[in-house]
Motif scaffolding. Structure first.
Motif, PDB file in Angstrom:
ATOM      1  N   UNK A  23      20.178  36.199  36.581  1.00  0.00           N
ATOM      2  CA  UNK A  23      19.719  35.028  37.357  1.00  0.00           C
ATOM      3  C   UNK A  23      18.196  34.900  37.342  1.00  0.00           C
ATOM      4  N   UNK A  24      17.491  36.000  36.980  1.00  0.00           N
ATOM      5  CA  UNK A  24      16.030  35.932  36.924  1.00  0.00           C
ATOM      6  C   UNK A  24      15.556  35.130  35.702  1.00  0.00           C
ATOM      7  N   UNK A  25      16.471  34.917  34.768  1.00  0.00           N
ATOM      8  CA  UNK A  25      16.098  34.232  33.509  1.00  0.00           C
ATOM      9  C   UNK A  25      16.417  32.745  33.631  1.00  0.00           C
ATOM     10  N   UNK A  26      15.394  31.915  33.430  1.00  0.00           N
ATOM     11  CA  UNK A  26      15.585  30.467  33.594  1.00  0.00           C
ATOM     12  C   UNK A  26      15.814  30.105  35.052  1.00  0.00           C
ATOM     13  N   UNK A  27      14.897  30.557  35.936  1.00  0.00           N
ATOM     14  CA  UNK A  27      15.075  30.260  37.372  1.00  0.00           C
ATOM     15  C   UNK A  27      14.946  28.757  37.633  1.00  0.00           C
ATOM     16  N   UNK A  28      15.664  28.303  38.678  1.00  0.00           N
ATOM     17  CA  UNK A  28      15.491  26.907  39.108  1.00  0.00           C
ATOM     18  C   UNK A  28      14.323  26.850  40.089  1.00  0.00           C
ATOM     19  N   UNK A  29      14.307  25.810  40.905  1.00  0.00           N
ATOM     20  CA  UNK A  29      13.208  25.671  41.881  1.00  0.00           C
ATOM     21  C   UNK A  29      13.703  25.923  43.300  1.00  0.00           C
ATOM     22  N   UNK A  30      15.054  26.193  43.411  1.00  0.00           N
ATOM     23  CA  UNK A  30      15.607  26.360  44.776  1.00  0.00           C
ATOM     24  C   UNK A  30      16.585  27.527  44.822  1.00  0.00           C
ATOM     25  N   UNK A  31      16.300  28.563  44.041  1.00  0.00           N
ATOM     26  CA  UNK A  31      17.125  29.780  44.127  1.00  0.00           C
ATOM     27  C   UNK A  31      18.267  29.845  43.138  1.00  0.00           C
ATOM     28  N   UNK A  32      18.446  28.762  42.349  1.00  0.00           N
ATOM     29  CA  UNK A  32      19.524  28.783  41.333  1.00  0.00           C
ATOM     30  C   UNK A  32      18.939  28.980  39.951  1.00  0.00           C
ATOM     31  N   UNK A  34      17.991  27.104  35.951  1.00  0.00           N
ATOM     32  CA  UNK A  34      17.862  26.019  34.979  1.00  0.00           C
ATOM     33  C   UNK A  34      17.729  26.714  33.621  1.00  0.00           C
ATOM     34  N   UNK A  35      18.885  27.146  33.076  1.00  0.00           N
ATOM     35  CA  UNK A  35      18.915  27.870  31.789  1.00  0.00           C
ATOM     36  C   UNK A  35      19.768  27.034  30.845  1.00  0.00           C
ATOM     37  N   UNK A  36      19.264  25.840  30.519  1.00  0.00           N
ATOM     38  CA  UNK A  36      20.025  24.904  29.710  1.00  0.00           C
ATOM     39  C   UNK A  36      20.187  25.392  28.285  1.00  0.00           C
ATOM     40  N   UNK A  37      21.241  24.946  27.661  1.00  0.00           N
ATOM     41  CA  UNK A  37      21.603  25.448  26.341  1.00  0.00           C
ATOM     42  C   UNK A  37      20.485  25.237  25.319  1.00  0.00           C
ATOM     43  N   UNK A  38      20.276  26.269  24.491  1.00  0.00           N
ATOM     44  CA  UNK A  38      19.343  26.237  23.342  1.00  0.00           C
ATOM     45  C   UNK A  38      17.887  26.060  23.762  1.00  0.00           C
ATOM     46  N   UNK A  39      17.584  26.352  25.018  1.00  0.00           N
ATOM     47  CA  UNK A  39      16.182  26.416  25.442  1.00  0.00           C
ATOM     48  C   UNK A  39      15.688  27.855  25.257  1.00  0.00           C
ATOM     49  N   UNK A  40      14.404  28.058  25.442  1.00  0.00           N
ATOM     50  CA  UNK A  40      13.871  29.423  25.341  1.00  0.00           C
ATOM     51  C   UNK A  40      14.493  30.324  26.407  1.00  0.00           C
ATOM     52  N   UNK A  41      14.811  29.727  27.557  1.00  0.00           N
ATOM     53  CA  UNK A  41      15.447  30.533  28.615  1.00  0.00           C
ATOM     54  C   UNK A  41      16.842  30.977  28.176  1.00  0.00           C
ATOM     55  N   UNK A  87      30.496  31.255  29.761  1.00  0.00           N
ATOM     56  CA  UNK A  87      29.241  30.716  29.188  1.00  0.00           C
ATOM     57  C   UNK A  87      28.035  31.131  30.013  1.00  0.00           C
ATOM     58  N   UNK A  88      26.882  31.273  29.357  1.00  0.00           N
ATOM     59  CA  UNK A  88      25.634  31.654  30.034  1.00  0.00           C
ATOM     60  C   UNK A  88      24.701  30.461  30.259  1.00  0.00           C
ATOM     61  N   UNK A  89      25.012  29.313  29.623  1.00  0.00           N
ATOM     62  CA  UNK A  89      24.140  28.151  29.842  1.00  0.00           C
ATOM     63  C   UNK A  89      24.440  27.528  31.204  1.00  0.00           C
ATOM     64  N   UNK A  90      23.392  26.878  31.796  1.00  0.00           N
ATOM     65  CA  UNK A  90      23.585  26.318  33.147  1.00  0.00           C
ATOM     66  C   UNK A  90      23.204  24.844  33.169  1.00  0.00           C
ATOM     67  N   UNK A  91      23.516  24.212  34.266  1.00  0.00           N
ATOM     68  CA  UNK A  91      23.055  22.865  34.561  1.00  0.00           C
ATOM     69  C   UNK A  91      21.537  22.921  34.847  1.00  0.00           C
ATOM     70  N   UNK A  92      20.861  21.790  34.837  1.00  0.00           N
ATOM     71  CA  UNK A  92      19.427  21.812  35.187  1.00  0.00           C
ATOM     72  C   UNK A  92      19.185  22.279  36.625  1.00  0.00           C
ATOM     73  N   UNK A  93      20.108  21.955  37.505  1.00  0.00           N
ATOM     74  CA  UNK A  93      20.027  22.478  38.888  1.00  0.00           C
ATOM     75  C   UNK A  93      21.310  23.274  39.118  1.00  0.00           C
ATOM     76  N   UNK A  94      21.479  24.305  38.295  1.00  0.00           N
ATOM     77  CA  UNK A  94      22.735  25.064  38.321  1.00  0.00           C
ATOM     78  C   UNK A  94      22.685  26.247  39.263  1.00  0.00           C
TER      79      UNK A  94
END
Ligand code: HGY
Ligand code: MN
Ligand code: MN
Length: 416
Positions: A23-32, A34-41, A87-94
């Protein structure tokens, strides 16, 4: 007298630590997240998962859609493997658990088998499917869809995100375009552990959802064209307002879903108007309708009603209207034999459980086309998901993973 292996449990603390680490990888802005597919995160999350799998003694295969397959050998290398993943990819506010619980729950099975020195006849393969969410590149479940022969590889590579980048270029850019043919992996079975993403299990006080079916889905992209004009000086009767058309159609989608209750849902989650300027009447509006039902006839009737309503609104307002289906799968019936295995595991472990229909789509919905497939669900707080406040308890995660563990190991056949 305990049945053989009845007291076997996964290491819930280790699973929870891994969830928090990912969860530390691709953190959102509210505790969730944002690890969208094929991004660096996403690439960073993949690298962490690869390291953990290698530390657990797995060999990693990657196919041409970037899907990751971490294999723990069985005693019979020719036996069809048992696959387990998500899957490991998330929504933008996932949230931190959507998809991730299923991948790391699979890894925890391997770690526990290693701890206990248990061997299985069938190999076990932990899987991370690329682009389950479909939020950056539509449709959802893209890689599992190519794997199941629903989409072809070149079509998938050509999918574009909002910035016009293609899936293929981005997969190559992050260095995860593998060389394995997509789909060339026969399976004895596929298991997916997932949070419910709805309120039923928590409301019913059940720890485990035995997923018998999944509802079907249509994603309809609607493109309205009107005429940009001044919001101040253009008389109302002279306007060709694409934004107004979108608003009326969004309301009609809601009314159509409500008219088919129960077991029907509909909404518009993605909507854009151009030029999106405060004092310009929108000349263009592009938005995606998401309608779902577990009943095939109801699903297709809603699609027809939405398309008729959109064309009628466009005629009323003088708009041109294009409609394209950009995502679809029919309602799914999971493998009855594996459903019994999952239910038996929950009973053996003494967990409260109930049969449930999955409201969300999952990679399991496509893999069910090519292999015996089933899902296990755990509750999530207030049924909330696709929101950074998504939460589960460590106990729910542990019980879900224990049921997954017993079901997978029973299917992979313990040798000793
Ligand atoms: O849209 C879905 O149901 C899934 O979360 N991708
Ligand atoms: Mn998911
Ligand atoms: Mn999701």
């Amino acid at each position: 007298m305990a049945a053989p292996g009845e007291n076997l449990r996964i290491n819930g603390e280790r699973l929870w630590e891994s969830l928090m680490e990912m969860a530390k990888i691709g953190p959102g802005v509210a505790g969730g997240n944002n690890r969208q597919t094929l991004t660096d995160a996403d690439a960073e999350g993949r690298a962490l998962f690869r390291r953990w799998c290698e530390e657990a003694g797995c060999t990693l295969g990657v196919d041409r859609m970037g899907t990751m397959f971490a294999r723990r050998e069985g005693t019979d290398p020719d036996a069809l493997p048992v696959y387990v993943g998500s899957h490991l990819d998330t929504q933008p506010t996932g949230g931190k658990y959507d998809g991730v619980l299923g991948v790391l729950g699979g890894l925890e099975i391997v770690r526990t088998l290693n701890d206990l020195g248990i061997r299985t006849k069938h190999p076990i393969v932990v899987t991370n499917w690329t682009n389950e969410e479909g939020t950056r590149f539509a449709p959802a479940m893209l890689a599992s869809g190519v794997f199941a022969g629903i989409h072809d590889l070149e079509w998938a590579y050509a999918r574009r995100d909002a910035e016009g980048k293609t899936f293929g270029d981005e997969l190559r850019r992050i260095g995860w375009m593998g060389d394995e043919e997509v789909g060339a992996r026969p399976m004895k079975a596929f298991f997916e552990l997932h949070i419910e993403q709805g309120p039923i299990l928590e409301a019913e006080g059940k720890d485990i959802g035995v997923v018998t079916h999944g509802q079907g889905l249509w994603w309809l992209e609607i493109r309205l064209t009107g005429k940009e004009a001044h919001t101040g000086s253009t008389p109302m009767h002279m306007r060709v307002n694409a934004g107004l058309g979108m608003a009326r159609i969004i309301e009609r989608v809601h009314q159509i879903a409500m008219s088919h209750q129960p077991n029907a849902v509909g909404a518009v989650g993605q909507a854009n108007v151009w030029p999106n300027s405060r004092n310009v009447i929108p000349g263009r509006a592009v938005f995606t309708v998401d309608i779902r039902s577990p009943e095939q006839e109801k699903l297709d009737t809603m699609r027809a009603e939405v398309e008729r309503a959109a064309q009628a609104v466009a005629r009323e307002l003088g708009l041109s209207c294009e409609i394209e289906a950009v995502g679809h799968f029919d309602p799914v019936t999971f493998d009855p034999g594996l459903v019994r295995v999952v239910r038996g595991a929950a009973e053996k472990l003494g967990y409260s459980h109930m049969d449930i229909v999955s409201g969300a789509g999952h990679d399991a919905c496509w893999i069910n086309r090519v292999a015996p497939t089933v899902m296990v669900m755990c509750p999530c707080k207030d049924g909330l998901s696709h929101n950074e406040a998504e939460e589960i308890t460590p106990d729910w995660a542990t019980r879900g993973a224990n049921v997954l563990f017993h079901a997978v190991v029973e299917t992979a056949e313990v040798v000793g």
